[in-house]
Write an enzyme that holds these catalytic residues in place. Structure first.
Site, PDB file in Angstrom:
ATOM      1  N   HIS A 139       1.162  -0.978  -0.008  1.00 49.08           N
ATOM      2  CA  HIS A 139       0.127   0.042   0.129  1.00 49.08           C
ATOM      3  C   HIS A 139       1.037   1.273  -0.115  1.00 49.08           C
ATOM      4  CE1 HIS A 139      -3.606  -2.520   2.164  1.00 49.08           C
ATOM      5  NE2 HIS A 139      -3.562  -2.533   0.672  1.00 49.08           N
ATOM      6  N   HIS A 140       2.697   1.339  -0.218  1.00 49.38           N
ATOM      7  CA  HIS A 140       3.122   2.402  -0.166  1.00 49.38           C
ATOM      8  C   HIS A 140       2.170   3.675  -1.899  1.00 49.38           C
ATOM      9  CE1 HIS A 140       5.082   0.628  -4.078  1.00 49.38           C
ATOM     10  NE2 HIS A 140       5.713   1.493  -4.129  1.00 49.38           N
TER      11      HIS A 140
ATOM     12  N   LYS B  59      -2.423  -2.161  -7.997  1.00 46.27           N
ATOM     13  CA  LYS B  59      -2.922  -3.137  -9.007  1.00 46.27           C
ATOM     14  C   LYS B  59      -2.425  -4.107  -9.614  1.00 46.27           C
ATOM     15  CE  LYS B  59      -3.537  -0.651 -13.307  1.00 46.27           C
ATOM     16  NZ  LYS B  59      -4.364  -2.298 -13.373  1.00 46.27           N
TER      17      LYS B  59
ATOM     18  N   LYS C  52       7.628  -4.033 -10.356  1.00 42.26           N
ATOM     19  CA  LYS C  52       7.028  -3.830 -12.107  1.00 42.26           C
ATOM     20  C   LYS C  52       7.138  -2.351 -11.933  1.00 42.26           C
ATOM     21  CE  LYS C  52       5.315  -7.389 -13.206  1.00 42.26           C
ATOM     22  NZ  LYS C  52       4.175  -9.167 -14.112  1.00 42.26           N
TER      23      LYS C  52
ATOM     24  N   ASP D  32       8.182   2.987 -13.043  1.00 43.16           N
ATOM     25  CA  ASP D  32       7.644   4.226 -12.676  1.00 43.16           C
ATOM     26  C   ASP D  32       6.360   4.859 -13.346  1.00 43.16           C
ATOM     27  OD1 ASP D  32      10.014   5.270 -11.854  1.00 43.16           O
ATOM     28  OD2 ASP D  32      11.066   5.733 -13.336  1.00 43.16           O
TER      29      ASP D  32
ATOM     30  N   LYS E  13      -2.843  -8.618  -6.966  1.00 43.29           N
ATOM     31  CA  LYS E  13      -3.551  -9.989  -7.757  1.00 43.29           C
ATOM     32  C   LYS E  13      -4.904 -10.261  -7.421  1.00 43.29           C
ATOM     33  CE  LYS E  13      -1.677 -11.684 -11.747  1.00 43.29           C
ATOM     34  NZ  LYS E  13      -0.419 -10.688 -11.918  1.00 43.29           N
TER      35      LYS E  13
ATOM     36  N   SER F 245      -1.756  -0.327 -19.030  1.00 41.16           N
ATOM     37  CA  SER F 245      -3.088   0.065 -17.856  1.00 41.16           C
ATOM     38  C   SER F 245      -3.120   1.328 -17.306  1.00 41.16           C
ATOM     39  CB  SER F 245      -3.235  -1.169 -16.991  1.00 41.16           C
ATOM     40  OG  SER F 245      -3.795  -2.329 -17.232  1.00 41.16           O
TER      41      SER F 245
END
Ligand code: NAD
Length: 471
Positions: free
Chosen positions: A64-65, A70, A94, A99, A106, A362
Site C-alpha cells: 500500500h506504499h 494494481k 514491476k 515508474d 493480484k 493499464s
C-alpha cells in the site's frame, strides 16, 4: 506445469539477495517485502445443470506504499494463495521499475474457464467483483484489477459494469479496472501491450554491446531465432512483434505440444490452424515436438516463456540452450535455476522488467478514465496543422515537393494508439537503461533480476522515507 508451493518465498529469495546491496534498516525491508493484505473468499455458483459448486477466490494487495494498488486477475484450476501473494509482490516491484505510481496486487479464481459456459463465467466474475466491492478491495483509488492468465477484455467489461452498477454516483467508476474493450473505456493498444513491451525490451537489449558481446551474438534483432511457449495474449503478441521486427519464430509451444520449423513460423497462421483443428500440432511444413517442455530445450537465440510460472528449474536449466531468456510469464524461473543460467552465461531478462508493458498501458488507460478524454483528442489536429506548415516551409526553402503519401505520413498528427505505443516504448527503453546503470553502480550484483529487484527496493524505500515513517 504444476503449481509450485513456495512461489512467494521464491520471490522473497531474490528480494533478500538484492537487499544485501542496500543499507536500509531491517524493519523497512520487512515492510517492503511482506504482503499487506489478503482477502480469501468462497461463494456458491449454481451451474447450468442445477448443481451447486463452491468457487474459491483471492485478492492480495502486496504493498500500500502507493495507491491504488494494481494487478491482474487469473482464472486457473491451479490458483492458490501463495501464488496470488507472489504475483502481487512481483506487481509491486514491476510498477516501481517502470515508474508506474501504483502498489502491487493480484487476484485469482480457482477455475478452469474451459469447463464453464459463458453465462457461468459471467456470474462468477460479477459475484467476484461484488465480493471485492463489499470488502473495499476494488475502486479507482483503491485497487484496480486487469487481465491475467485465463482472463481478457470480456471479464474486465463485466467487472467494470458490476462496479459501476454498485457505485452509480461515482464519476470515475470506469477507472476501477483496466484492460477493458476500447468501446467500454479501454485504451487502444492495451490488448497487445505486454507482448509489444517484451518486443521493445528485447530490441533494446539486442542493441547493447555490453549484453550481446558476452553472448557472442551480433547486435540487433534481425535473424535471431526465437522460441515462444504459450500462444495466449502475451505469447501471441510477443511472437508477432518479434517476427515483424526481423526475428525468426523457429518454434511455438502450447499445452498439447510444440511445432518447429527452421525457416520460420507465422504466429497468426499457427493460431488459425489451432483454432480450426483444436491443436497446433500437424501444422503444414513444421515438425511436431512431443511436449511443450521439449520446445524449451531447442537451440535458439531467444526463448520466451509466456504461459505459467516455474518452467525453468534446477532439473531442466542445464539443458536449456537459449542464449537469451525473455520472461513473458511471471515467475518462469525458480531461484535454483538462476545460478545455473548465470554459470552458463545465459542472459535472463527478468519478468519484473520485461513484461511490464501491460501494467504500463493499464496506467495510461486509468489516466484516460480519470481524465474522461481520449489521448490525442485535444492535440491531433493542432499538431497536424503544425506539421503541414513545417512541410510547406521546407518546400519553399528547398524547392522539393512532397508526394501526397509523404504528406499524409509525416503530417498525420498522433492518435491514441500512436501516443500509447510511444509512451510504452519510452518506458521500456528507459527502464532497461536504469537496470543497466544499477548493475554498473553495484559491481557485485550477479544478474539483471537482482538489479531489477534492487532498483525496485530503492524506489519503494524512497516512498516510505518520504512519508516520514522510516528515517
Ligand atoms: P492467456 O490465458 O492469454 O494465455 C496463456 C496461454 O498459455 C494459453 O494459450 C494456454 O493454453 C497456454 N498454456 C498453458 N499451459 C501451457 C503449457 N504447458 N505449455 C504451453 N502453453 C501453455 O494468459 P496471458 O495473459 O498471456 O498470460 C501468460 C503469462 O504472462 C502469465 O504468467 C501472466 O501472469 C503473464 N503476464 C500477463 C500479462 C497480461 O497483460 N495479460 C502481463 C504480464 C504478465
Amino acid at each position: 506445469m504444476a503449481a509450485h508451493a513456495n512461489f512467494f518465498d521464491e520471490v522473497n529469495q531474490s528480494f533478500d539477495v538484492a537487499a544485501t546491496f542496500t543499507d536500509y534498516p531491517k524493519g523497512l525491508l520487512d515492510q517492503i517485502r511482506c504482503c499487506n493484505s489478503v482477502y480469501r473468499f468462497d461463494f456458491p455458483l449454481r451451474r447450468q445443470d442445477g448443481s451447486i459448486e463452491v468457487i474459491h477466490a483471492w485478492r492480495a494487495e502486496h504493498s500500500h506504499h502507493k495507491l491504488p494498488v494494481k494487478g491482474g486477475i487469473r482464472y486457473s484450476p491451479d490458483v492458490y494463495e501463495e501464488e496470488v501473494m507472489a504475483l502481487a509482490a512481483l506487481m509491486t516491484y514491476k510498477c516501481a521499475i517502470v515508474d508506474v505510481p501504483f502498489g502491487g496486487a493480484k487476484g485469482g479464481i480457482r477455475i478452469d474457464p474451459a469447463r464453464y459456459t459463458v453465462e457461468e463465467l459471467e456470474r462468477i466474475t460479477r459475484r467476484y467483483t461484488h465480493e471485492l466491492v463489499k470488502k473495499g478491495f476494488i475502486g479507482p483509488g483503491i485497487d484496480v484489477p486487469a487481465p491475467d492468465y485465463g482472463t481478457g477484455e470480456r471479464e474486465m467489461a463485466w467487472i467494470a459494469d458490476t462496479y459501476a452498477a454498485l457505485n452509480p454516483a461515482q464519476i470515475d467508476a470506469m477507472g476501477c479496472v483496466t484492460g477493458k474493450p476500447v468501446a467500454q473505456g479501454g485504451v487502444s493498444g492495451r490488448r497487445e501491450a505486454t507482448g509489444r513491451g517484451l518486443y521493445f525490451a528485447l530490441r533494446e537489449a539486442c542493441q547493447q554491446t555490453e549484453l550481446m558481446q558476452p553472448l557472442g551474438l551480433s547486435l540487433g534483432l534481425e535473424g535471431k531465432r526465437v522460441v515462444v511457449q504459450g500462444l495466449g495474449n502475451v505469447g501471441y503478441h510477443a511472437a508477432k512483434f518479434c517476427r515483424e521486427g526481423g526475428a525468426v519464430l523457429v518454434a511455438l509451444a502450447e499445452r498439447e505440444g510444440a511445432i518447429f520449423c527452421e525457416a520460420g513460423l507465422n504466429e497468426e497462421a499457427v493460431f488459425q490452424h489451432r483454432k480450426q483443428t483444436g491443436s497446433l500440432l500437424n501444422f503444414p511444413g513444421a515438425t511436431n515436438l512431443p511436449s511443450s517442455a521439449a520446445a524449451l530445450e531447442l537451440p535458439c537465440d531467444v526463448l520466451i516463456p509466456a504461459a505459467l510460472e516455474g518452467v525453468f528449474t534446477a532439473e531442466n536449466a542445464p539443458r536449456i540452450q537459449a542464449r537469451i531468456i525473455l520472461e513473458g510469464a511471471n515467475g518462469p524461473t525458480t531461484p535454483d535455476a538462476d545460478p545455473i543460467f548465470r554459470a552458463k552465461g545465459t542472459l535472463v531478462i527478468p519478468d519484473i522488467y520485461c513484461n511490464a508493458g501491460g501494467v504500463t498501458v493499464s496506467y495510461f488507460e486509468w489516466l484516460k478514465n480519470l481524465s474522461h478524454v481520449r489521448f490525442g483528442r485535444m492535440s491531433k489536429r493542432h499538431e497536424q496543422r503544425n506539421e503541414l506548415q513545417m512541410l510547406r516551409a521546407i518546400e519553399t526553402a528547398t524547392g522539393k515537393r512532397f508526394t501526397e503519401e509523404e504528406r499524409a505520413e509525416i503530417a498525420k498528427g498522433p492518435d491514441e494508439a500512436d501516443l500509447v505505443n510511444s509512451g510504452l516504448e519510452e518506458t521500456m527503453i528507459s527502464a532497461l537503461h536504469d537496470l543497466l546503470d544499477t548493475r554498473r553502480r553495484h559491481p557485485g550484483v550477479p544478474d539483471l533480476r537482482i538489479a531489477a529487484f534492487l532498483s525496485a527496493i530503492h524506489k519503494v524505500a524512497h516512498t516510505y522515507m518520504q512519508m516520514g515513517i522510516f528515517p
